[in-house]
Write a protein that holds these residues in place. Structure first.
Motif, PDB file in Angstrom:
ATOM      1  N   ALA A   1      26.810 -48.067   4.337  1.00  0.00           N
ATOM      2  CA  ALA A   1      26.694 -48.331   5.772  1.00  0.00           C
ATOM      3  C   ALA A   1      25.698 -49.460   5.973  1.00  0.00           C
ATOM      4  CB  ALA A   1      26.246 -47.086   6.530  1.00  0.00           C
TER       5      ALA A   1
ATOM      6  N   TYR B   1      34.627 -43.032  10.198  1.00  0.00           N
ATOM      7  CA  TYR B   1      33.504 -42.323  10.786  1.00  0.00           C
ATOM      8  C   TYR B   1      33.528 -40.888  10.256  1.00  0.00           C
ATOM      9  CZ  TYR B   1      33.201 -46.282  13.955  1.00  0.00           C
ATOM     10  OH  TYR B   1      33.083 -47.542  14.462  1.00  0.00           O
TER      11      TYR B   1
ATOM     12  N   ARG C   1      33.593 -47.288  -1.291  1.00  0.00           N
ATOM     13  CA  ARG C   1      33.526 -48.234  -2.412  1.00  0.00           C
ATOM     14  C   ARG C   1      33.676 -47.449  -3.720  1.00  0.00           C
ATOM     15  NH1 ARG C   1      28.616 -52.599  -1.218  1.00  0.00           N
ATOM     16  NH2 ARG C   1      29.215 -53.133   0.939  1.00  0.00           N
TER      17      ARG C   1
ATOM     18  N   THR D   1      38.763 -42.332  12.829  1.00  0.00           N
ATOM     19  CA  THR D   1      38.795 -43.737  13.229  1.00  0.00           C
ATOM     20  C   THR D   1      38.935 -43.764  14.742  1.00  0.00           C
ATOM     21  OG1 THR D   1      39.846 -45.882  12.920  1.00  0.00           O
ATOM     22  CG2 THR D   1      41.298 -43.987  13.033  1.00  0.00           C
TER      23      THR D   1
ATOM     24  N   PRO E   1      30.672 -47.558  11.220  1.00  0.00           N
ATOM     25  CA  PRO E   1      31.571 -46.931  10.249  1.00  0.00           C
ATOM     26  C   PRO E   1      30.974 -46.935   8.849  1.00  0.00           C
ATOM     27  CG  PRO E   1      32.356 -49.119  10.829  1.00  0.00           C
ATOM     28  CD  PRO E   1      31.200 -48.841  11.732  1.00  0.00           C
ATOM     29  N   PHE E   2      31.268 -45.900   8.096  1.00  0.00           N
ATOM     30  CA  PHE E   2      30.922 -45.863   6.679  1.00  0.00           C
ATOM     31  C   PHE E   2      32.067 -46.508   5.903  1.00  0.00           C
ATOM     32  CE2 PHE E   2      28.723 -42.308   8.640  1.00  0.00           C
ATOM     33  CZ  PHE E   2      27.434 -42.448   8.151  1.00  0.00           C
ATOM     34  N   GLU E   3      31.735 -47.152   4.800  1.00  0.00           N
ATOM     35  CA  GLU E   3      32.745 -47.860   4.002  1.00  0.00           C
ATOM     36  C   GLU E   3      32.872 -47.204   2.625  1.00  0.00           C
ATOM     37  OE1 GLU E   3      33.472 -52.245   1.924  1.00  0.00           O
ATOM     38  OE2 GLU E   3      31.972 -52.021   3.519  1.00  0.00           O
TER      39      GLU E   3
ATOM     40  N   THR F   1      38.200 -49.099   2.817  1.00  0.00           N
ATOM     41  CA  THR F   1      38.533 -48.336   4.021  1.00  0.00           C
ATOM     42  C   THR F   1      37.241 -47.964   4.745  1.00  0.00           C
ATOM     43  OG1 THR F   1      40.612 -47.441   3.186  1.00  0.00           O
ATOM     44  CG2 THR F   1      39.504 -46.174   4.875  1.00  0.00           C
ATOM     45  N   LYS F   2      37.274 -48.126   6.065  1.00  0.00           N
ATOM     46  CA  LYS F   2      36.122 -47.761   6.874  1.00  0.00           C
ATOM     47  C   LYS F   2      36.477 -46.533   7.696  1.00  0.00           C
ATOM     48  CE  LYS F   2      34.251 -52.449   7.146  1.00  0.00           C
ATOM     49  NZ  LYS F   2      33.861 -53.570   8.023  1.00  0.00           N
TER      50      LYS F   2
ATOM     51  N   ILE G   1      39.420 -49.951  13.405  1.00  0.00           N
ATOM     52  CA  ILE G   1      38.354 -50.419  12.516  1.00  0.00           C
ATOM     53  C   ILE G   1      38.888 -50.949  11.198  1.00  0.00           C
ATOM     54  CG2 ILE G   1      36.547 -49.011  13.548  1.00  0.00           C
ATOM     55  CD1 ILE G   1      36.856 -47.049  11.250  1.00  0.00           C
ATOM     56  N   ASN G   2      40.118 -50.612  10.835  1.00  0.00           N
ATOM     57  CA  ASN G   2      40.687 -51.115   9.587  1.00  0.00           C
ATOM     58  C   ASN G   2      41.876 -52.045   9.805  1.00  0.00           C
ATOM     59  OD1 ASN G   2      39.225 -49.610   7.314  1.00  0.00           O
ATOM     60  ND2 ASN G   2      39.809 -47.939   8.689  1.00  0.00           N
TER      61      ASN G   2
END
Length: 972
Positions: A110, A49, A95, A177, A91-93, A46-47, A307-308
């Motif tokens: 990022a 902000y 993990r 988002t 965007p930050f992802e 998932t990405k 973004i997703n």
């Protein structure tokens, strides 16, 4: 593009499956850069902000190393408003997401680098400080939930470090988002052929949106219809009419996607839900427009999570047939296990527990990927090559089309203009033919900038559509889009009947051929050796009666003379000095910077500058032996003047397509010296003086084509200008000839090569030669001939249809054969040719060749270049001429020089060539074989005497005496 910002739909309305890269989705679209509260799933990949609110988002910091590994942190915790600038916001992802009893832990990444903060207090890490240790940094973050119902969602309002005790990162950091509102224009642009909507279900019922359709925006009510977006299908002309003038009358013949009274029976159905969609004819809607139009109008079309879940759209309506509105359109499934999904409208905020509402997803797109024209990590420069139109007919002004021509920036009477030109009329290495890919709008429009020309022909914005032919694109729209955008070179039919017309770029199909470039393409850059070694300038151009050629010389033939035109070269050559000042003073050039773009490793568009440099020089005429002053060419009057005079000149050389140059004069404004109307130095009409303010320009020369004759030692690179006999030998075979089925003596490669005469042509600095073969018993010889002017197919160079196909080298599209044509060398540099009894006036350049070393460090390896154009090469054993110097065959030249009547000693044997015979001395009892150069045996005998005579025809023969090496001799 009109994109409004809407809040996110719930996670149930979001669907995975990207149609195109988000790196391009909002290119150049500032309005798309805003964010709203998110309730996305907290899962890997998932990405999102991050920031305290939608106008203060966090950026990743610059990369820094800790223990040899790259990390980023947050740039700051006060954030910045993305509506002011989007630069740096990515965007930050998520993990390595792990659920906990009260929330979740995860890593943030990022730009491919892990995000870290100070472990002790959760503050931003001190990027780049060498004392930082990984043990002092926090690499895992945590969130907690106030309610069990929130578990697994991204609706947290605070972010913490995962270490114990946890520390809050920033002030109420929330996830965001961006949500994009689509309008009719965006939808139609997404697929110019017709949009479709899909729903993620295997067994789908009632999807009328699977038909190709167009979106039409009715911005205001008309004829009792309501405002909204309508989905229509029908004849293209009818759709255009309705879009142009929205009225009940223009809607009659169209079909509209419309909710109907017919319903599905759905599990958990509520009153007003489950209505079916159908295509309803416009005349039916018009009959009750006040009500039915509401059942066809869509109030909003929203991409909830750009973004997703790109292109997953929420379709909203406010129909009359629902008991309440608004409603959302989607595919309804009672549960995950349900085997069917029904395309319907569902009352907002009333989804039955366990039921699933699948959003619409846009079908196939006609958007193009950025990689169509943008390269990774390198700027792409292209020639634009037309594949549309008809073949132009040679000599017919009304039958000229763009087919197989190139789009170039030409020079008109007062400014630059777009032109379609044949290859033979341009130089593809010229910056006027080169277009730098400088931008992409994320959909289908690329910006291309000409490397040399200024406005209005320097920048093109082309909206492209892929055709069925790989690598070819149709231009759907263009800026500039004037009807005469490519008028020059596509001649109008003055009668107005069928034939060529001045047309815009719209509708044309093109290929984009990438080309290698250098900083000084199209302009002469002299080496130090060339500048200091000296050179003469030979001016040429068309005048009544032919071509005039005149050198610039000093009138008194010494360093104090006036610089004037002359047919003789004169004794005083130029040397050149690189200019050390000027504006700008950064280097010795006029600088033209144009935008250029490429893709970085992550697929993001990076903009840089492409620099075209124009070297300029002060030209030194000679040295005054008395005063030792160096003299220069002067501005305007173009004569000599003392060095350091205020009027001393500064010149540059722009390359013409035929390899000559136009000599330009630097004005007070560097950048303004290269423009459509810039003057070129020329010989005046009387041929008595030079002028820099006459009729000649850089692009429209008169007697101003300059050939630069460098004072180099041509024998160092060229075969010396001496008549001789040679054979042309290559590892694949030697040059020979054979009669083909069309009665042409064509050049071939053979194991047994022939010996040819080389006759010199004139006294050029680079010697030119005729290459010929004697014809037994005749004064005529067979001369090697470049058959480019005789080709009988569509010529790629000229973009013209010609007459005779027999001169095309088999296996090529446009390369001419090398043939041998009978001709008589009647005087030095003069050939007469007779074909079928008619005297032919061939272009002598087609018979002339330069023979130069392939590599100056390797002796006796030569390439043969036709003065007409092209290098000699072989394809499938046949000889022709190629425009690609890399394909040129490298020959060694046989150095046996036949004798006339001088004796050749072969050991104790002597071979003497006489008139009509060969005399063999000292070979009594030995076998002697005499053959011609083609290998045909003339005599095969054992000589009985010590001084035998053997009859032989005139010409070169090969004499082989038993036990001795074969020799060549010339029989008279």
């Amino acid at each position: 593009m009109n994109k409004s910002i809407f809040t996110l739909m719930t996670a149930a309305l979001l669907m995975t499956g990207s149609m195109f890269s988000s790196a391009y989705a909002a290119a150049g679209d500032k309005a798309a850069v805003a964010y709203a509260s998110s309730s996305m799933k907290l899962v890997d990949g998932t990405k999102l902000y991050l920031g305290p609110d939608a106008t203060h988002l966090l950026k990743p910091s610059a990369s820094f190393k800790v223990e040899g590994k790259d990390f980023v942190s947050f740039e700051n915790l006060t954030g910045a408003d993305p509506s002011t600038t989007f630069s740096g916001f990515v965007p930050f992802e998520l993990r390595n997401v792990q659920a906990t009893a009260t929330g979740a832990t995860f890593e943030l990444w990022a730009d491919g680098k892990q995000v870290v903060v100070k472990a002790a207090d959760g503050t931003v890490a001190d990027g780049g400080v060498g004392s930082n240790k990984l043990s002092e940094l926090n690499t895992v973050f945590a969130v907690t939930y106030a309610s069990a119902d929130d578990k697994g969602q991204v609706n947290f309002n605070k972010l913490y470090t995962s270490v114990i005790p946890t520390k809050e990162v920033g002030l109420s950091v929330v996830a965001f988002t961006n949500s994009i509102e689509w309008d009719a224009d965006m939808l139609n642009e997404y697929n110019s052929k017709g949009i479709t909507f899909n729903f993620a279900a295997d067994n789908l019922v009632g999807n009328v949106f699977a038909d190709e359709m167009k979106a039409v925006k009715a911005g205001a009510a008309f004829d009792s219809w309501v405002a909204g977006t309508y989905f229509v299908k029908g004849a293209a002309a009818d759709i255009t009419k309705f879009k142009t003038t929205q009225s009940a009358e223009n809607a009659k013949n169209l079909y509209f996607a419309c909710l109907t009274d017919d319903k599905y029976v759905l599990n958990g159905q509520k009153a007003g839900e489950g209505h079916k969609f159908a295509w309803v004819k416009g005349e039916t809607i018009s009959a009750a427009a006040a009500t039915l139009s509401k059942d066809a109008a869509f109030t909003s079309i929203t991409e909830g999570d750009a973004i997703n879940n790109e292109n997953a759209l929420t379709l909203n309506m406010a129909p009359t047939i629902a008991t309440s509105n608004p409603v959302t359109v989607g595919a309804y499934k009672a549960s995950e296990s349900d085997t069917k999904a029904y395309v319907t409208a569902f009352l907002n905020s009333s989804v039955v527990a366990g039921a699933i509402m699948l959003p619409a997803t846009l079908g196939t797109s006609t958007y193009l990927d950025a990689s169509v024209l943008l390269k990774k990590d390198a700027v792409n420069t292209v020639n634009i090559y037309f594949t549309s139109g008809k073949q132009s007919v040679d000599g017919d002004a009304n039958q000229q089309y763009e087919y197989h021509k190139y789009l170039v920036a030409g020079a008109g009477a007062s400014d630059y203009q777009l032109e379609a030109r044949a290859k033979s009329e341009i130089d593809l290495a010229s910056p006027m033919t080169q277009w730098v890919v400088s931008g992409f709008n994320g959909k289908a429009s690329f910006t291309l900038t000409n490397r040399e020309a200024a406005s209005p022909a320097n920048e093109l914005v082309l909206k492209l559509k892929a055709t069925d032919v790989e690598g070819e694109y149709e231009i759907e729209s263009a800026t500039p889009a004037a009807d005469d955008a490519i008028a020059a070179g596509v001649t109008a039919n003055s009668t107005g009947n069928a034939g060529a017309k001045n047309q815009s770029l719209i509708g044309k199909t093109v290929r984009f051929n990438s080309v290698a470039t250098t900083k000084t393409d199209g302009f002469l850059e002299m080496t130090k050796a060339e500048r200091e070694g000296g050179f003469h300038l030979l001016f040429s151009g068309k005048v009544p009666g032919g071509i005039a050629e005149m050198y610039g010389v000093l009138s008194a033939n010494n360093a104090t003379g006036t610089y004037t035109p002359s047919e003789n070269k004169g004794d005083y050559a130029f040397t050149a000095e690189v200019v050390k000042d000027g504006t700008p003073a950064v280097a010795n050039y006029i600088i033209n910077d144009v935008d250029a773009a490429y893709l970085d490793k992550d697929g993001n568009i990076v903009t840089v500058k492409d620099t075209l440099a124009v070297p300029s020089y002060k030209l030194v005429v000679g040295t005054n032996s008395a005063s030792k002053k160096v003299l220069y060419l002067k501005k305007d009057a173009v004569t000599t003047i003392d060095k350091d005079d205020a009027n001393e000149g500064e010149f540059f050389f722009r390359k013409n397509y035929d390899g000559t140059y136009a000599m330009g004069l630097i004005s007070t404004n560097y950048a303004g010296s290269v423009k459509a109307t810039a003057k070129a130095v020329e010989v005046n009409a009387a041929g008595t003086a030079f002028a820099a303010a006459g009729t000649a320009t850089l692009y429209v020369p008169t007697i101003s084509n300059v050939t630069i004759k460098f004072n180099d030692n041509s024998d160092a690179t060229s075969l010396p200008a001496e008549p001789r006999h040679v054979s042309f030998d290559n590892v694949l075979g030697s040059v020979a000839m054979q009669m083909n089925k069309n009665n042409l003596e064509e050049g071939i490669l053979s194991k047994e090569g022939l010996t040819f005469w080389l006759d010199t042509v004139g006294k050029a600095d680079v010697p030119k030669f005729y290459i010929s073969r004697g014809v037994e018993g005749q004064d005529e010889r067979l001369f090697m001939f470049n058959s480019a002017d005789s080709l009988g197919i569509f010529s790629e160079d000229d973009a013209q249809l010609s007459e005779n196909k027999n001169y095309l080298l088999e296996g090529t599209a446009s390369d001419p054969k090398a043939i041998f044509r009978a001709a008589t060398l009647t005087a030095k540099d003069t050939l007469t040719t007779t074909v079928d009894g008619d005297l032919i006036k061939d272009d002598l350049k087609a018979y002339q060749y330069t023979i130069q070393l392939n590599d100056e460090d390797v002796d006796n390896e030569y390439v043969v270049k036709s003065v007409k154009g092209g290098w000699l090469y072989a394809l499938n054993g046949k000889l022709g001429f190629t425009s690609d110097p890399k394909k040129a065959m490298v020959f060694t030249l046989g150095d046996e020089v036949p004798t006339s009547n001088d004796a050749i000693e072969v050991s104790e044997v002597k071979v003497i060539a006489g008139e009509g015979q060969i005399q063999i001395a000292g070979a009594q009892g030995k076998k002697v074989v005499v053959s011609n150069i083609l290998g045909q045996v003339i005599a095969n005998t054992v000589v009985a005497s010590d001084n035998a005579a053997i009859a032989a025809p005139a010409g070169v023969v090969v004499v082989a005496v038993e036990g001795e090496a074969a020799v060549k001799a010339i029989v008279k």
